[in-house]
Design a protein around this motif. Structure first.
Motif, PDB file in Angstrom:
ATOM      1  N   ALA A 112     -16.480 118.013  11.041  1.00 16.93           N
ATOM      2  CA  ALA A 112     -15.522 117.089  11.659  1.00 16.93           C
ATOM      3  C   ALA A 112     -15.516 117.179  13.177  1.00 16.93           C
ATOM      4  O   ALA A 112     -15.024 116.261  13.852  1.00 16.93           O
ATOM      5  CB  ALA A 112     -14.120 117.346  11.100  1.00 16.93           C
ATOM      6  N   ILE A 113     -16.065 118.243  13.723  1.00 15.30           N
ATOM      7  CA  ILE A 113     -16.149 118.367  15.186  1.00 15.30           C
ATOM      8  C   ILE A 113     -16.966 117.214  15.770  1.00 15.30           C
ATOM      9  O   ILE A 113     -16.651 116.696  16.837  1.00 15.30           O
ATOM     10  CB  ILE A 113     -16.758 119.729  15.576  1.00 15.30           C
ATOM     11  CG1 ILE A 113     -15.746 120.834  15.304  1.00 15.30           C
ATOM     12  CG2 ILE A 113     -17.214 119.748  17.035  1.00 15.30           C
ATOM     13  CD1 ILE A 113     -16.299 122.246  15.470  1.00 15.30           C
ATOM     14  N   PHE A 114     -18.010 116.785  15.058  1.00 17.86           N
ATOM     15  CA  PHE A 114     -18.917 115.759  15.587  1.00 17.86           C
ATOM     16  C   PHE A 114     -18.220 114.421  15.844  1.00 17.86           C
ATOM     17  O   PHE A 114     -18.284 113.913  16.962  1.00 17.86           O
ATOM     18  CB  PHE A 114     -20.142 115.601  14.674  1.00 17.86           C
ATOM     19  CG  PHE A 114     -21.063 116.775  14.759  1.00 17.86           C
ATOM     20  CD1 PHE A 114     -22.154 116.757  15.604  1.00 17.86           C
ATOM     21  CD2 PHE A 114     -20.835 117.919  14.010  1.00 17.86           C
ATOM     22  CE1 PHE A 114     -23.010 117.839  15.707  1.00 17.86           C
ATOM     23  CE2 PHE A 114     -21.674 119.015  14.096  1.00 17.86           C
ATOM     24  CZ  PHE A 114     -22.769 118.982  14.943  1.00 17.86           C
ATOM     25  N   PRO A 115     -17.551 113.825  14.837  1.00 13.38           N
ATOM     26  CA  PRO A 115     -16.890 112.551  15.153  1.00 13.38           C
ATOM     27  C   PRO A 115     -15.782 112.708  16.194  1.00 13.38           C
ATOM     28  O   PRO A 115     -15.599 111.833  17.044  1.00 13.38           O
ATOM     29  CB  PRO A 115     -16.341 112.073  13.804  1.00 13.38           C
ATOM     30  CG  PRO A 115     -16.411 113.234  12.887  1.00 13.38           C
ATOM     31  CD  PRO A 115     -17.451 114.163  13.421  1.00 13.38           C
ATOM     32  N   LEU A 116     -15.061 113.834  16.147  1.00 17.11           N
ATOM     33  CA  LEU A 116     -14.015 114.026  17.150  1.00 17.11           C
ATOM     34  C   LEU A 116     -14.618 114.078  18.547  1.00 17.11           C
ATOM     35  O   LEU A 116     -14.135 113.410  19.462  1.00 17.11           O
ATOM     36  CB  LEU A 116     -13.219 115.308  16.886  1.00 17.11           C
ATOM     37  CG  LEU A 116     -12.162 115.576  17.975  1.00 17.11           C
ATOM     38  CD1 LEU A 116     -11.054 114.546  17.916  1.00 17.11           C
ATOM     39  CD2 LEU A 116     -11.624 116.963  17.872  1.00 17.11           C
ATOM     40  N   ALA A 117     -15.674 114.855  18.714  1.00 15.74           N
ATOM     41  CA  ALA A 117     -16.294 114.994  20.037  1.00 15.74           C
ATOM     42  C   ALA A 117     -16.799 113.653  20.555  1.00 15.74           C
ATOM     43  O   ALA A 117     -16.582 113.314  21.726  1.00 15.74           O
ATOM     44  CB  ALA A 117     -17.429 116.012  19.980  1.00 15.74           C
ATOM     45  N   PHE A 118     -17.456 112.884  19.690  1.00 15.10           N
ATOM     46  CA  PHE A 118     -18.047 111.637  20.165  1.00 15.10           C
ATOM     47  C   PHE A 118     -17.026 110.501  20.299  1.00 15.10           C
ATOM     48  O   PHE A 118     -17.111 109.704  21.227  1.00 15.10           O
ATOM     49  CB  PHE A 118     -19.220 111.221  19.273  1.00 15.10           C
ATOM     50  CG  PHE A 118     -20.397 112.144  19.419  1.00 15.10           C
ATOM     51  CD1 PHE A 118     -21.002 112.343  20.655  1.00 15.10           C
ATOM     52  CD2 PHE A 118     -20.886 112.840  18.333  1.00 15.10           C
ATOM     53  CE1 PHE A 118     -22.086 113.204  20.810  1.00 15.10           C
ATOM     54  CE2 PHE A 118     -21.973 113.701  18.463  1.00 15.10           C
ATOM     55  CZ  PHE A 118     -22.570 113.881  19.710  1.00 15.10           C
ATOM     56  N   ILE A 119     -16.042 110.451  19.409  1.00 17.31           N
ATOM     57  CA  ILE A 119     -15.033 109.391  19.511  1.00 17.31           C
ATOM     58  C   ILE A 119     -14.050 109.701  20.638  1.00 17.31           C
ATOM     59  O   ILE A 119     -13.893 108.928  21.581  1.00 17.31           O
ATOM     60  CB  ILE A 119     -14.307 109.178  18.167  1.00 17.31           C
ATOM     61  CG1 ILE A 119     -15.284 108.640  17.120  1.00 17.31           C
ATOM     62  CG2 ILE A 119     -13.112 108.225  18.339  1.00 17.31           C
ATOM     63  CD1 ILE A 119     -14.760 108.664  15.695  1.00 17.31           C
TER      64      ILE A 119
END
Length: 169
Positions: A112-119
């Motif tokens: 879940a770190i990935f979508p949070l970081a990019f969004i």
């Protein structure tokens, strides 16, 4: 096939790595201005874009802490959350099979770190290279979590082969 002791040792070493990583992440979230100030003085090896970004962060933290010190309370809660999450992993350290769900939770959080970081990073104007740095924490945490996950499944199979019934939590 690995023995029960070998599997438990691998599981526990990886969980200690996770706990220490979460503790360090939490403990270092309290003194952000001091840490970023140190980085800005010792970043000669970084690319100029990273140096400019860190300088910008330091100035923002410094000015904000002077004018609005209560905003740092938000990062205090971030730090606290990391410390609490570190405590969460004591369960699988003690009883890995019973607490497999904690490992699964950690794996979901790492992804879940990935979508949070990019969004959120895109919305907040965070440079892409910094978003990738943030994503690296998900990758770094996923590695020991995956090792633990795989070893818990091996341990479960070993217990089943030996006729050991592990009660549900």
């Amino acid at each position: 096939m690995k023995t029960q002791q070998q599997l438990l040792k691998r599981i526990r070493i990886c969980i200690i790595v996770i706990i220490v990583g979460l503790f360090i992440s939490g403990a270092t979230a309290f003194p952000l201005e001091t840490e970023i100030g140190w980085l800005t003085k010792n970043m000669q090896l970084l690319p100029v874009s990273a140096q400019n970004w860190l300088n910008s962060i330091y100035l923002a933290l410094h000015k904000t802490n002077i004018q609005y010190p209560y905003l740092a309370y938000g990062t205090d809660w971030l730090a606290f959350a990391h410390l609490v999450l570190a405590v969460l992993f004591i369960g699988p350290y003690r009883h890995p099979v019973k607490n497999l769900w904690v490992i699964q939770f950690g794996m979901i959080a790492s992804v879940a770190i990935f979508p949070l970081a990019f969004i959120a990073g895109g919305v907040r104007g965070i440079p892409v290279f910094w978003q990738f740095i943030d994503c690296s924490f998900g990758i770094i945490c996923m590695l020991p979590l995956f090792i633990v996950y795989r070893n818990i499944h091996e341990l479960t199979a070993l217990y089943a082969k030996q006729g050991i019934i592990v009660p549900a939590v």
